[in-house]
Design a protein around this motif. Sequence first.
Motif, short mmCIF file in Angstrom:
data_model
loop_
_atom_site.label_atom_id
_atom_site.label_comp_id
_atom_site.label_asym_id
_atom_site.label_seq_id
_atom_site.Cartn_x
_atom_site.Cartn_y
_atom_site.Cartn_z
N GLU A 154 7.00 -18.51 2.81
CA GLU A 154 8.07 -17.70 3.37
C GLU A 154 7.55 -16.31 3.72
O GLU A 154 6.52 -15.88 3.22
N GLU A 155 8.33 -15.62 4.55
CA GLU A 155 8.00 -14.27 4.93
C GLU A 155 8.14 -13.34 3.73
O GLU A 155 9.13 -13.37 3.03
N LEU A 156 7.11 -12.51 3.51
CA LEU A 156 7.14 -11.58 2.38
C LEU A 156 7.64 -10.20 2.82
O LEU A 156 8.51 -9.64 2.19
N ILE A 157 7.04 -9.64 3.87
CA ILE A 157 7.50 -8.38 4.45
C ILE A 157 7.30 -8.46 5.96
O ILE A 157 6.48 -9.24 6.44
N PRO A 210 9.32 -3.83 -0.24
CA PRO A 210 9.36 -4.70 -1.41
C PRO A 210 9.48 -6.16 -0.98
O PRO A 210 10.16 -6.48 -0.01
N SER A 211 8.80 -7.02 -1.69
CA SER A 211 8.90 -8.44 -1.40
C SER A 211 10.18 -9.00 -2.02
O SER A 211 10.41 -8.82 -3.21
N PRO A 212 11.01 -9.69 -1.23
CA PRO A 212 12.22 -10.28 -1.79
C PRO A 212 11.91 -11.50 -2.66
O PRO A 212 12.78 -11.99 -3.36
N LEU A 213 10.66 -11.96 -2.63
CA LEU A 213 10.28 -13.17 -3.36
C LEU A 213 9.47 -12.88 -4.62
O LEU A 213 9.00 -13.80 -5.27
N GLY A 214 9.27 -11.61 -4.95
CA GLY A 214 8.51 -11.27 -6.14
C GLY A 214 7.03 -11.10 -5.85
O GLY A 214 6.59 -11.18 -4.71
N SER A 215 6.26 -10.89 -6.91
CA SER A 215 4.83 -10.65 -6.80
C SER A 215 4.06 -11.91 -6.45
O SER A 215 4.47 -13.02 -6.79
N LEU A 216 2.91 -11.70 -5.83
CA LEU A 216 1.98 -12.80 -5.58
C LEU A 216 1.12 -12.99 -6.82
O LEU A 216 1.22 -12.23 -7.78
N THR A 217 0.27 -13.99 -6.80
CA THR A 217 -0.66 -14.22 -7.90
C THR A 217 -2.08 -14.07 -7.40
O THR A 217 -2.33 -14.13 -6.19
N ASN A 218 -3.01 -13.89 -8.32
CA ASN A 218 -4.41 -13.81 -7.98
C ASN A 218 -4.82 -15.11 -7.27
O ASN A 218 -4.52 -16.19 -7.75
N GLY A 219 -5.46 -14.98 -6.11
CA GLY A 219 -5.88 -16.16 -5.35
C GLY A 219 -4.87 -16.64 -4.32
O GLY A 219 -5.12 -17.62 -3.62
N ALA A 220 -3.74 -15.95 -4.20
CA ALA A 220 -2.72 -16.35 -3.22
C ALA A 220 -3.24 -16.18 -1.80
O ALA A 220 -3.91 -15.21 -1.48
#
Length: 115
Positions: free
Chosen positions: A52-55, A73-83
Amino acid sequence: MFRGKAELIDPETGKAVATFTEEGQEMKVVLKHPQTISGTTRLAIYGTEKDEELIAIAAEGGDETTVREFHGPSPLGSLTNGAEISLTRSPGGKLGSLLEVLGKGTVHQEKHRSH
């Protein structure tokens, strides 16, 4: 709090087109070369984790707008390492699902620097 960074590379030329950073849920994209958008054109960061679109940023009032960076701000929360993420350009409107990939990259966690 997650702090990540990615160099976004043009898949056709192999050259860096932007730098992506994230601190918590606040994301920022700095373009190596400004992009001009107008009408309903949008630039966006998509994440493959949630597909999904983050920003995103769109032309201001449909007028020609020069974009050097965009953030939010991302409406979907933080990403993870390696995303995996992609910088895309879309004409918007009825053709909004037509995406041109300008750059791709992998988010890596930044180490905290001690003074």
